[in-house]
Design an enzyme around this catalytic site. Structure first.
Site, PDB file in Angstrom:
ATOM      1  CD  GLU A  43      -5.045  -0.959   8.797  1.00  0.00           C
ATOM      2  OE1 GLU A  43      -4.329  -1.989   8.815  1.00  0.00           O
ATOM      3  OE2 GLU A  43      -5.622  -0.541   7.780  1.00  0.00           O
ATOM      4  CD  GLU A  70      -3.473   0.228   1.371  1.00  0.00           C
ATOM      5  OE1 GLU A  70      -4.484   0.797   0.981  1.00  0.00           O
ATOM      6  OE2 GLU A  70      -3.527  -0.809   2.038  1.00  0.00           O
TER       7      GLU A  70
HETATM    8  C1  BGC Z   1      -5.489   2.359   4.288  1.00  0.00           C
HETATM    9  C2  BGC Z   1      -6.081   3.402   5.191  1.00  0.00           C
HETATM   10  C3  BGC Z   1      -6.976   4.218   4.344  1.00  0.00           C
HETATM   11  C4  BGC Z   1      -8.109   3.284   4.001  1.00  0.00           C
HETATM   12  C5  BGC Z   1      -9.282   3.893   3.342  1.00  0.00           C
HETATM   13  C6  BGC Z   1      -6.599   1.488   3.820  1.00  0.00           C
HETATM   14  O1  BGC Z   1      -6.208   0.462   3.038  1.00  0.00           O
HETATM   15  O2  BGC Z   1      -4.483   1.652   4.906  1.00  0.00           O
HETATM   16  O3  BGC Z   1      -5.307   3.921   6.122  1.00  0.00           O
HETATM   17  O4  BGC Z   1      -7.339   5.435   4.850  1.00  0.00           O
HETATM   18  O5  BGC Z   1      -7.626   2.211   3.236  1.00  0.00           O
HETATM   19  O6  BGC Z   1     -10.336   3.222   3.773  1.00  0.00           O
END
Ligand code: BGC
Length: 899
Positions: free
Chosen positions: A751, A487
Site C-alpha cells: 500500500e 476493509e
Molecule cells: C483504502 C484505499 C482507498 C483509500 C481511500 C483506504 O483505506 O485501503 O486503498 O482508496 O482508503 O483513501
C-alpha cells in the site's frame, strides 16, 4: 497465396464464459479465437448454429438459430438473434468460419450454455433458515458471531432422470451439498451485491449426482456480506457495524427434475425442509471461523440419516431486489501452497511461511485427543521476534479455531471466511506439526494467466510476479483494496487506476462487468459514484475526485480492451448523470476537489492540490465520454463531450499551465496527469514533458507520487519519448520505488512505498494500522510494462488493430512478453545484439498490427535476415527521423535493424 492449412475455431465462449450454466442474458454474445498457420490470415465470414439438442447440432440442424453465412470478420460480441430463449433450457452451439480466400473451416467442437430462471413465476422456493435466536451483544465492544445454519431435504426419485438442475441463492453465503458432497468448486456464493437491489443465484447441473431412491440436498449458510461485519464500520463506530442488509441469513433454492418419461418435478425450499445448527459455531468473512468437530452431525447431507432432532425451518421475507444470474467469475481455489518453512518463535507457537502473500484460507491437518483446540492466526509479515504482525489487521480478528473430534486424522477448511496472509500462526497443536499440517489455499475470482513478462532485470521479473499475486489476492468477488484488514471494499480509486493493468494480467471481462453493475447500483442519487461499491453504509457524502471517476474509466476500458459496447449502454445513463453532477459542481469548466478529497493518496514529499485532481479527471472523463458516445452511435453526444473536453482543456490550461510549460504546482503528479489526459496546450506539451523528465532526474529517478500520479508518470514520459527515464524509475531500488519493496523481500505490492524495511523490521509497526502489504494500486505499472516495455496496445477497440511499439532502450538488454487478447495471444520480444536490435513479434489471426521500429532507415530493416521488399505482406507505412512504421498481418515475424 496458398495457405498451408484451413483455419479452425478455438475457445468458444458465451458471455465471456466457457459452457456457462444459467445465463439470464436474453441475447447472449458469442466469441471465439482463430487458430491456424501462415501469415495474413483472417476471417471473412462466419456461421453460428444453435440447436435444442446435441443430436440436432451434430446433424448441423440449427433448429433454434442458424445465422446463415454472415460476411463479417467479427469473432466476438456477436449477438444471438434467434427465437426467444426459455427458462431452464440448455442450448448447444457451434460455429464455422470462412477465411480470407473463402476456404471453409470445420465446425467448432460443440459447446453449450443453459438459461436460468427468467421469470419470477419460475421461482417456487421460500427463503428459509434455522432460528438461532438473536443475541445482539454490545455492538462496539464485543463481537456477535452467530453459528452457521444447516438445512436439509430428503427426497425420493423413483423414475429414470433425464436431467436435473439446481437453482440456488442465499441472503448471506451458502454452500450447497448433495448426497454428501459439495456441489461445484466455487466459494462465497451467491456473491456480493446490494441485496436491496439484486441478488444473484447459481445454477448447477446435478444430473449425474442424483441416484434412484433417497437423495438429500443440503445447504450450510452463514452471514457473509449480507449480515456479517463489513469493512471499517466497527473501527470507526458507524451506526451499524454488521447486518447491513438484513439480520438473518436465509436460503432459497429449487431442483428441477426432468424424467425420461417426459414428466417433471420441482423440489423447492419450503417448510418441509429440516433445519439445525452444527459444528460451525462462528463464521464471519473478516473475523474468522470456529468449528467444533465434536458437534458434527455426521451424514446429515446424505441419505439414511435420522433427522428427528432437526427443526422445521423458519421462513423469512423475500428480498425486494431482482433475482439474477451472477454475471461475473466466482471465487475459487486457484493454487495450493506448501509451507516453505516452519518456525517456533516461542514454545508451542508455530509459524508456517507459505512463501508468498496471498488471499485465502489454510487447510489444517491434525490428529489428537477430542476437544483439543487448535487456533490459526494470519499475518503478512513477521516481527523481529519471529511472531506474526497482526496490528495492520486492525479490527479484523482473522482467527480460525478448530476443535478436534479425536477420530484419526482430521482435515478441515473453513468455508465462509478468508484472510490476507503469507504466515499462519498455529497454537494449541497437539505435538509438533509437520509440513503437511498447513496448506495454503489461494482463493480468487480470477486466473492471472493472460500475460507473461520477462526482462534482463531480475528485480523487474519479481515485480511482475508480485503484481500478479496481489491482483489475484484482491480480485475477490469485487476488486478490493486489500484482503487482510477490516476493509476489503471495492474502492473505486484503486480499481480505476489499476483497471487497464488488470486486463493485461487476466481476463477480467466478466469480473468487471459484475463490478460495474455494483458501481451502477451504488451511484449516489445526486450522480456521484461513491468511494467503494457495493456501498452498504448509510453515509451520504462518500465520494472523491479520481475515485468516483471509476464510473467512466472502467467502462471505457471494457470497451477499449474487450470491444464491449453492451456494458457502455448499461452504464450510459448513469455516466451522463455523473457528468451532470460534475458540471453542476464546476465553475467555468473547472471541477474543484470535493467530497472526501483523497487527492494523490499516499504521495511522498510532494502534494498536488485536490482542485487540480478534480479538474484534470473531469477533463479526462469528458474525453472518454466522447469516445464512448461515438462507439454507441450517439453522434450528438459525442460532439457535446468533445466540446466539453475542449472547454475544460482551455480553462484548465489557463489556470494550471504556465507560459513556460510548467504547471503552477510543479509536482510530478500534475505533469503526469495533464500530459496523459491531453490537457496540455499542444505547443506546451513538449515543454511539460521535458520538465517532468527533469524533475524525475533531479529526484534521483524516484517517485514523489501516490495512487494517482504513479500510474501516469511513466505513461506520460514514454508518450513523449523519455523511455530511458521510464526505465530508470522502473529499475530503481532506492525508496520510493518498486525495487525497494522487492529488495526488502516483498512477494506482493504494498500500500505504501515504505511499508517495511528488512533492516528495521520494527519500523513496520510504525504505521501498522494503515499498512497493507497487498494493495494493487501501485501495481498499475503493469500498464506501462505491457504498453511500453513489451509494447502491446490496441489502436481501435478490442485489439483488432494492434500497436506493437516497444520502448527499446539501452537501459535494458531485453524484454519479452505476451498478452492473451480476446483475439488470441500477442507476443513481443526485443533484445540487443551489439548495435542491432532484434524484434520477435507474433500477432493473432484476424488482426493487423502497426510495428514501430526505432530506426529512420527503413531499407536497413530485415525480416529473418531478408529485406522487407521480399515480403508482400509487410507494408512500410512511414519512415521518419525517429522510427519506421510497418504494417503486418497475422503471423510470426523477426525483424532486425541497426541502431
Ligand atoms: C483504502 C484505499 C482507498 C483509500 C481511500 C483506504 O483505506 O485501503 O486503498 O482508496 O482508503 O483513501
Amino acid at each position: 497465396m496458398i495457405q498451408e492449412t484451413v483455419l479452425y475455431i478455438g475457445e468458444p465462449r458465451v458471455e465471456y464464459h466457457e459452457n456457462p450454466e444459467g445465463l439470464d442474458v436474453l441475447k447472449p454474445r458469442f466469441s471465439w479465437i482463430l487458430k491456424g498457420k501462415g501469415r495474413n490470415r483472417s476471417q471473412s465470414a462466419y456461421q453460428i448454429l444453435v440447436a435444442s439438442s446435441n443430436e440436432k447440432l451434430s446433424q448441423n440442424e440449427g433448429d433454434i438459430w442458424d445465422s446463415g453465412k454472415v460476411r463479417s470478420n467479427s469473432t466476438n460480441q456477436i449477438q444471438y438473434e434467434g427465437v426467444s430463449l426459455t427458462s431452464n433450457t440448455r442450448y448447444y452451439w457451434k460455429a464455422k468460419i470462412w477465411d480470407e480466400s473463402n476456404q471453409e473451416s470445420e465446425w467448432s467442437t460443440p459447446a453449450h450454455w443453459s438459461m436460468g430462471l427468467l421469470r419470477f413465476s419460475n421461482w417456487k422456493g421460500l427463503f428459509i433458515s434455522h432460528d438461532v435466536g438473536y443475541d445482539k451483544t454490545d455492538k462496539y465492544d464485543s463481537l456477535y458471531l452467530p453459528p452457521a445454519r444447516y438445512l436439509r431435504k430428503s427426497f425420493m426419485l423413483n423414475k429414470k432422470v433425464k436431467k436435473a438442475t439446481a437453482y440456488v441463492t442465499a441472503l448471506g453465503l451458502y454452500e450447497l451439498r448433495l448426497n454428501g458432497k459439495k456441489l461445484g468448486d466455487a466459494n462465497f456464493l451467491p456473491g456480493w451485491t446490494d441485496y436491496n437491489k439484486r441478488l444473484y443465484y447459481q445454477t448447477f447441473d446435478i444430473t449425474d449426482s442424483l441416484q434412484q431412491g433417497e437423495n438429500v440436498i443440503g445447504a450450510v449458510i452463514a452471514d457473509g456480506w449480507y449480515s456479517g461485519y463489513i469493512g471499517y464500520a466497527l473501527l470507526v463506530r458507524l451506526d451499524k457495524v454488521r447486518e447491513f442488509y438484513g439480520v438473518n441469513p436465509s436460503f432459497m433454492g429449487q431442483i428441477h427434475v426432468e424424467y425420461e418419461d417426459g414428466s417433471s418435478e420441482i423440489i423447492a425450499s419450503d417448510t418441509t425442509w429440516k433445519a439445525n445448527e452444527g459444528p460451525t459455531r462462528e463464521a464471519d468473512i473478516i473475523m474468522g471461523e470456529t468449528y467444533d468437530a465434536r458437534l458434527e452431525n455426521s451424514g446429515w447431507d446424505a441419505p439414511n440419516y435420522n433427522d428427528k432432532d432437526w427443526k422445521a425451518p423458519k421462513v423469512y421475507t423475500y428480498p425486494n431486489g431482482k433475482l439474477e444470474a451472477h454475471p461475473g467469475t466466482l471465487v475459487k481455489n486457484r493454487e495450493r501452497l506448501k509451507p516453505t518453512e516452519i518456525t517456533e518463535p516461542s514454545p508451542g507457537t508455530y509459524v508456517f511461511n507459505l512463501g508468498k502473500n496471498v488471499a485465502g484460507i489454510a487447510e489444517l491437518k491434525v490428529e489428537g485427543p477430542k476437544g483439543t483446540k487448535v487456533q490459526l492466526r494470519f499475518g503478512e509479515i513477521l516481527k523481529s521476534d519471529g511472531n506474526i504482525q497482526t496490528e495492520n489487521l486492525r479490527l479484523a480478528r482473522a482467527t480460525d479455531t478448530y476443535i478436534l473430534k479425536g477420530v484419526g486424522v482430521e482435515t478441515w477448511q473453513p468455508k465462509f471466511t478468508y484472510h490476507g496472509f503469507q504466515y499462519v500462526e498455529v497454537t494449541g497443536y497437539p505435538g509438533k506439526p509437520t509440513a503437511d499440517a498447513i496448506t495454503g489455499m489461494v482463493l480468487s475470482s480470477i486466473e492471472t494467466d493472460a500475460s507473461t513478462f520477462s526482462s534482463s532485470n531480475a528485480m523487474n521479473n519479481t515485480l511482475f510476479e508480485n503484481i500478479r499475486t496481489t491482483q489475484s489476492a484482491n480480485f475477490f468477488e469485487v476488486p478490493t483494496d486489500c484482503p487482510q484488514r477490516d476493509e476489503r471494499l471495492g474502492w473505486t480509486g484503486d480499481a480505476q487506476t489499476y483497471m487497464r493493468s488488470a486486463t493485461y494480467n487476466a481476463d477480467v471481462a466478466a469480473f468487471m462487468t459484475k463490478f460495474l453493475i455494483d458501481l451502477d447500483d451504488a451511484q449516489r442519487w445526486y450522480g456521484a459514484y461513491p468511494n467503494f461499491a457495493p456501498f452498504p453504509y448509510s453515509r451520504p457524502d462518500q465520494y472523491s475526485p479520481a475515485w468516483m471517476d471509476a464510473g467512466i474509466i472502467i467502462p471505457y476500458n471494457m470497451y477499449k480492451v474487450y470491444n464491449d459496447t453492451r456494458i457502455l449502454e448499461y452504464m450510459y445513463e448513469g455516466m451522463e448523470e455523473f457528468m451532470q453532477f460534475q458540471e453542476d459542481a464546476s465553475t467555468d469548466y473547472l471541477r474543484p476537489g470535493g467530497g472526501n478529497n483523497w487527492g494523490d493518496w499516499l504521495a511522498v514529499n510532494e502534494e498536488t492540490s485536490h482542485d487540480f485532481v478534480g479538474a484534470s479527471f473531469y477533463g479526462y472523463d469528458a474525453k472518454l465520454m466522447a469516445e464512448m458516445a461515438e462507439a454507441l452511435g450517439k453522434t450528438e453526444d459525442a460532439a457535446k463531450y468533445r466540446t466539453l473536453f475542449e472547454n475544460i482543456k482551455k480553462a484548465f490550461a489557463e489556470k494550471y499551465i504556465l507560459a513556460d510549460g510548467r504547471t503552477s504546482e510543479d509536482t510530478q503528479t500534475t505533469y503526469a496527469l495533464a500530459l496523459y489526459f491531453d490537457l496540455y496546450p499542444d505547443d506546451l506539451a513538449e515543454k511539460g514533458a521535458a520538465r517532468l523528465a527533469e524533475k524525475i532526474e533531479r529526484n534521483g529517478f524516484k517517485f514523489a507520487t501516490g495512487f494517482l500520479g504513479t500510474k501516469h508518470v511513466m505513461l506520460a514520459l514514454s508518450k513523449y519519448g523519455y523511455n530511458d527515464i521510464s526505465y530508470k524509475i522502473f529499475q530503481q531500488t532506492e525508496y520510493p520505488s518498486w525495487g525497494y519493496s522487492v529488495e526488502n523481500g516483498s512477494t506482493s505490492i504494498w500500500e505504501r512505498w515504505n511499508s517495511y524495511t528488512k533492516d528495521d523490521a520494527e519500523n513496520s509497526d510504525l504505521n501498522a494500522k494503515m499498512n497493507s502489504f497487498s494493495h494493487y494500486a501501485f501495481g498499475s505499472v503493469a500498464e506501462w510494462m505491457f504498453q511500453h516495455a513489451v509494447g502491446i496496445d490496441t489502436e481501435d477497440s478490442g485489439y483488432r488493430n494492434i500497436i506493437i511499439k516497444p520502448a527499446i532502450s539501452k537501459e535494458m538488454d531485453f524484454i519479452k512478453g505476451s498478452y492473451k487478447s480476446i483475439n488470441g495471444t500477442i507476443s513481443s520480444a526485443w533484445n540487443w545484439k551489439g548495435n542491432k536490435v532484434i524484434m520477435n513479434i507474433e500477432i493473432p489471426i484476424n488482426t493487423r498490427a502497426k510495428v514501430y521500429i526505432p530506426t529512420s532507415n527503413a531499407s536497413g530493416v530485415m525480416e529473418n535476415d531478408k529485406p522487407l521488399s521480399k515480403f508482400a505482406e509487410i507494408k512500410v507505412l512511414e519512415s521518419n527521423d525517429n522510427e519506421t512504421i510497418l504494417e503486418i498481418g497475422s503471423g510470426k515475424y523477426s525483424f532486425s535493424a541497426k541502431m
